[in-house]
Design an enzyme around this catalytic site. Structure first.
Site, mmCIF file in Angstrom:
data_model
loop_
_atom_site.group_PDB
_atom_site.id
_atom_site.type_symbol
_atom_site.label_atom_id
_atom_site.label_comp_id
_atom_site.label_asym_id
_atom_site.label_seq_id
_atom_site.Cartn_x
_atom_site.Cartn_y
_atom_site.Cartn_z
ATOM 1 C CG ASP A 104 36.221 36.230 43.060
ATOM 2 O OD1 ASP A 104 36.977 35.193 43.770
ATOM 3 O OD2 ASP A 104 36.247 37.158 43.308
ATOM 4 C CG ASP A 206 39.010 35.026 47.847
ATOM 5 O OD1 ASP A 206 39.445 36.214 47.571
ATOM 6 O OD2 ASP A 206 39.084 34.342 48.849
ATOM 7 C CD GLU A 274 43.227 38.066 46.798
ATOM 8 O OE1 GLU A 274 42.995 38.898 47.273
ATOM 9 O OE2 GLU A 274 42.770 36.959 47.271
ATOM 10 C CG HIS A 336 37.104 43.517 45.820
ATOM 11 N ND1 HIS A 336 37.972 43.070 45.065
ATOM 12 C CD2 HIS A 336 36.567 42.482 46.688
ATOM 13 C CE1 HIS A 336 38.236 41.878 45.741
ATOM 14 N NE2 HIS A 336 37.410 41.575 46.649
ATOM 15 C CG ASP A 337 40.140 43.004 48.608
ATOM 16 O OD1 ASP A 337 38.782 42.852 48.928
ATOM 17 O OD2 ASP A 337 40.703 41.826 48.112
HETATM 18 O O1 ISL Z 1 45.202 42.570 51.607
HETATM 19 C C1 ISL Z 1 45.634 41.426 51.633
HETATM 20 C C2 ISL Z 1 47.251 41.135 51.428
HETATM 21 O O2 ISL Z 1 47.996 42.227 51.739
HETATM 22 C C3 ISL Z 1 44.946 40.456 52.825
HETATM 23 O O3 ISL Z 1 44.648 41.068 53.859
HETATM 24 C C4 ISL Z 1 44.141 39.528 51.979
HETATM 25 O O4 ISL Z 1 44.566 38.282 51.931
HETATM 26 C C5 ISL Z 1 43.579 40.006 50.774
HETATM 27 O O5 ISL Z 1 42.751 41.130 50.881
HETATM 28 C C6 ISL Z 1 42.357 38.796 50.467
HETATM 29 O O6 ISL Z 1 41.422 39.276 49.665
HETATM 30 C C7 ISL Z 1 40.445 38.207 49.422
HETATM 31 O O7 ISL Z 1 39.655 37.353 50.383
HETATM 32 C C8 ISL Z 1 39.299 37.857 51.359
HETATM 33 C C9 ISL Z 1 38.054 38.762 50.938
HETATM 34 O O8 ISL Z 1 37.598 39.601 52.141
HETATM 35 C C10 ISL Z 1 38.493 39.716 49.916
HETATM 36 O O9 ISL Z 1 37.379 40.695 49.358
HETATM 37 C C11 ISL Z 1 39.173 39.034 48.971
HETATM 38 O O10 ISL Z 1 39.459 39.828 47.679
HETATM 39 C C12 ISL Z 1 38.415 36.764 51.933
HETATM 40 O O11 ISL Z 1 37.857 35.830 51.185
#
Ligand code: ISL
Length: 529
Positions: A104, A206, A274, A336-337
């Site tokens: 990542d 990312d 991403e 994970h988000d």
């Molecule tokens: O969810 C989103 C898009 O609709 C955004 O809030 C966000 O850009 C996305 O979740 C980004 O995630 C990544 O970068 C973040 C980190 O906290 C996450 O875990 C990662 O997957 C910052 O590095």
């Protein structure tokens, strides 16, 4: 909606990617947090599942303000996770099983503890000052513009010592790098080389669409649809802070670098971006045949749309139509988000979602734990870890419920750790774990394994063309074909049986018992030949 005619399509087209969240996969040293040696111990599980590549969320040195997405050194391993030697061994073991490993890469921001930022903030004249984005206060005082952090609040943090603000699209501990500075680009591409030289098969990148900001940093337009109580991030549209043409050029440079490593080795290195954007803008991240960008710009459509057959049919059609002829599709249902798919849809429809993910045209990314159908997890307030939840509590933005440990068996801490895990386990872990599901023919785990092996044995599913079919309300139907051979997929997205006269041999149903001719049973997914 063409298939890929080449039978020798590369692994990133044919394969399935499995996302491992290292903090929560397997702890080997009893600190309650997963690590690389733990992942190594569980590689046979991953290989036997039937996936092809592992993407590891960040394992680099990090103060963990954002659980690894705040990187303090791009060319080393976080001691909590192990050492470079552990990493090399893990990579060897991954390759020994015929799997690929993706790291990542976090290019938009570093940790505020990264030596580059420590230098940058030390004085206005420090040579690294311009590695980050520093600005004075607005004429009337306050932040230089109206940009909002993805985690809420202004995207600017005041630095008392040097009396300027720095930009950070996420936490104050995650200052944004200035990719317009050639030295930053050189250093970051150097970090990619460091891992490619060690033999990694590529990167998930990312927030790739964030890395360059509009010249002059103009205010973002106000979002007229935003309402108080919703995610503050959406108060403005990220027009000037994301998706800049210059970021596309950098994405092409990253691809050229990956291609340099692929060329002549017979081992393709792949880049996944991403990127959260509407499809017509997402599609531009493939680049052109002459100047390709990422191999796979992540497609999060299934996570963002209502679970309804008509809605998803339209989504699939729009995605396929938006792809350039050279663009290979991909699909994601969990990460994970995002909320756990089984928490969002319930157990029965989570099985349908798994069948959908693994039968659509395009590379699927499967998130650890979704193969067990882990659903809602209650995180007691005192155990909340996620900075997003802590900054905007109670409006459903918390990511901890999707980051809880894998459950391997019914021993202490589900076999994840000898200690209390850093996040609680899901409540039903004593029965919802790998060992228990292993023995249950009808389990989510075995459904996932069967789908993965079917996908591998059927070229139509791996690389065939996709044709959406008309079906009664509630049912999503499509065909996957290759070389005159077609498979039919029927997914009932409702809890009621739907009358539908289908023909063919049933290769798989998500339900037990005989499939019923003339109907698709409640919550049933079928693959027919
Ligand atoms: O969810 C989103 C898009 O609709 C955004 O809030 C966000 O850009 C996305 O979740 C980004 O995630 C990544 O970068 C973040 C980190 O906290 C996450 O875990 C990662 O997957 C910052 O590095």
């Amino acid at each position: 909606m063409d298939g890929d005619s080449q039978q020798d399509a590369p692994w990133w087209k044919r394969g399935v990617i499995y996302q491992v969240y290292p903090r929560s996969f397997q702890d080997s040293d009893g600190d309650g947090i997963g690590d690389l040696a733990g992942i190594e111990q569980r590689l046979d599980y991953i290989a036997a599942l039937g996936v092809d590549a592992v993407w590891l969320s960040p394992v680099f040195p990090s103060p963990m303000a954002d659980f690894g997405y705040d990187v303090a050194d791009y060319c080393d391993i976080e001691p909590m996770f192990g050492s470079l030697a552990d990493f090399d061994r893990l990579l060897d073991q991954v390759h020994a099983r015929g799997l690929k490993l993706l790291l990542d890469f976090v290019p938009n921001h570093t940790s505020d503890q990264h030596p580059w930022f420590v230098e940058s903030r030390s004085s206005r004249t420090n040579p690294k000052r311009d590695w980050y984005i520093w600005r004075g206060a607005a004429p009337g005082g306050g932040p230089p513009n109206n940009w909002i952090s993805d985690f809420g609040g202004s995207a600017w943090t005041w630095d008392e010592a040097t009396e300027q603000y720095y930009l950070r699209a996420f936490l104050p501990q995650q200052p944004d790098l200035n990719w317009r500075n050639p030295a930053v680009k050189a250093a970051m591409l150097g970090a990619m080389r460091f891992w490619l030289d060690r033999g990694v098969d590529g990167f998930r990148i990312d927030v790739l669409w964030h890395i360059v900001k509009a010249e002059g940093l103009p205010d973002n337009p106000i979002n007229p649809r935003w309402k108080p109580g919703r995610n503050e991030r959406d108060r403005v549209l990220q027009t000037h802070s994301t998706d800049r043409p210059e970021a596309h050029l950098i994405s092409a440079e990253m691809r050229a670098l990956a291609d340099d490593y692929s060329r002549g080795t017979g081992r393709e290195r792949a880049l996944i971006g991403e990127i959260f954007l509407p499809y017509e803008r997402l599609a531009r991240w493939y680049g052109t045949p002459e100047r390709p960008q990422v191999h796979l710009p992540f497609n999060f459509g299934l996570m963002e749309h209502r679970w309804d057959a008509a809605v998803l049919r339209k989504l699939i059609a729009e995605y396929e139509a938006a792809l350039p002829p050279w663009g290979w599709p991909n699909w994601v249902v969990g990460s994970h988000d995002a909320p756990r798919i089984a928490a969002r849809l319930g157990e029965a429809q989570a099985r349908i979602a798994m069948m959908l993910l693994l039968t659509l045209r395009g590379t699927p990314t499967l998130y650890q734990g979704d193969e067990l159908g882990i659903g809602e997890v209650d995180i007691p307030p005192a155990r909340v870890q996620d900075p997003r939840e802590l900054r905007q509590p109670g409006i459903g933005l918390g990511r901890d419920p999707s980051r809880t440990p894998m459950a391997w068996d019914d021993s202490v801490s589900a076999g994840f750790s000898a200690a209390e895990p850093w996040l609680p386990l899901h409540a039903d872990w004593r029965t919802r774990n790998v060992a228990a599901q292993d023995h249950d023919a009808g389990s989510m785990l075995n459904l996932t394994r069967t789908l993965l092996s079917l996908r591998k044995s059927q070229a139509a599913l791996e690389i065939g063309a996709l044709r959406l079919l008309d079906a009664p309300p509630g049912v999503l139907a499509y065909e996957r074909c290759i070389d005159g051979r077609a498979l039919l997929v029927l997914l009932n997205l409702t809890p009621e049986a739907v009358t539908f006269s289908w023909e063919g041999t049933v290769l798989l149903s998500t339900l037990s018992g005989e499939a019923a001719p003339g109907m698709v049973r409640a919550d049933e997914g079928l693959i027919l030949e």
